[in-house]
Design a protein around this motif. Sequence first.
Motif, PDB file in Angstrom:
ATOM      1  N   SER A 218       0.773  -1.010   0.095  1.00 43.73           N
ATOM      2  CA  SER A 218      -0.038   0.173   0.034  1.00 43.73           C
ATOM      3  C   SER A 218       0.895   1.324   0.124  1.00 43.73           C
ATOM      4  O   SER A 218       0.580   2.260  -0.605  1.00 43.73           O
ATOM      5  N   ASP A 219       1.993   1.321   0.735  1.00 44.99           N
ATOM      6  CA  ASP A 219       2.767   2.448   0.922  1.00 44.99           C
ATOM      7  C   ASP A 219       3.426   2.785  -0.500  1.00 44.99           C
ATOM      8  O   ASP A 219       3.692   3.614  -0.990  1.00 44.99           O
ATOM      9  N   ASP A 222       0.663   4.077  -2.973  1.00 46.99           N
ATOM     10  CA  ASP A 222       0.597   5.393  -2.476  1.00 46.99           C
ATOM     11  C   ASP A 222       1.801   6.401  -2.734  1.00 46.99           C
ATOM     12  O   ASP A 222       1.767   7.699  -3.242  1.00 46.99           O
ATOM     13  N   ASP A 226       1.224   9.619  -5.356  1.00 47.88           N
ATOM     14  CA  ASP A 226       1.653  10.876  -4.690  1.00 47.88           C
ATOM     15  C   ASP A 226       2.871  11.506  -5.568  1.00 47.88           C
ATOM     16  O   ASP A 226       2.829  12.754  -5.909  1.00 47.88           O
ATOM     17  N   HIS A 259      -2.503  -3.557  -5.313  1.00 49.92           N
ATOM     18  CA  HIS A 259      -2.070  -2.062  -4.766  1.00 49.92           C
ATOM     19  C   HIS A 259      -1.505  -1.411  -6.005  1.00 49.92           C
ATOM     20  O   HIS A 259      -1.946  -0.409  -6.300  1.00 49.92           O
TER      21      HIS A 259
END
Length: 300
Positions: A218-219, A222, A226, A259
């Motif tokens: 998930s990181d 993201d 981002d 993800h």
Amino acid sequence: MSLPDHGRYDYVPITRRPEVTWPEGKRLAVYIGLNLEHFAFAEGLGAELAPGGPQPDILNYAWRDYGNRVGAWRMLDLLDRLSFPATVLANSAMYGYTPELMAAVRARGDEVAGHGRTNSDRQSTMSEAQERAMIEEATRTIHAAEGVAPTGWLSPWIAESKVTPDLLAEAGYRYTLNWCMDDQPVWMRTRSGPLLSVPYPQEVNDIPAIVARKDSASDFADMIVDNFDEMLDQSQGQSLVMGIALHPYIVGQPFRLRHLARALTHVAGHRDEVWLTRAGDIAEHWARAVPPGAKDGAPR
């Protein structure tokens, strides 16, 4: 007293660059660098996803091989669903080990860039003659299979000798992905003329993120989102390049792939605003727009 310098390029801040736009007036170019790698069994280098033991290191060898047998196929399906092109960074040993996978890449129309013979070797430990022969062998194998010679190169482990850029230029390469010092292409000096450096990420890259820093799936997703959103904003005043570096034995794992799909779907959803492309297309466009010697665009 000055520090030792590589002499390959000059310092030119991002605020002082030529005005360039990508096709259709777009400002952000995005490409995926999909690493397809084959490793020697029981010898040489190999990413340790878990603490390794004495050779033969079955655990890590088989873990990496999952990417070629399963992960890469799932990733190609995802890229097909999103109509997302890729630059495939291929060890030339892949043509003998996974001919069906390389045929699938060819059928998609992806660019194949040189990535050495195998990631069990490191260029920085080779003599100049050994390195030249390895580059020639990898290039010849790709050319024979694809019908065209590769124009771009990423060294295994991003390891260079002091003459790697020179050897690449002499072998006919037009761009390298080894140097991660910028968000725009940068012309580099070699003893045989200019070589273009195309940005290749060491942050938005699953090995440093997931293997080294232990970021979650998930990181990492993201991070892609981002980074893309911020660069899209930054690019309104200046054209930029965003690379996404992926390895099928890492993000091709099912729980990470889900993800990754979320992140790439977000990027692909902006295709009207950005140029979804391949690293070679970025290099070709930049070379036309900012030829070597152009003001603030290349070493002089």
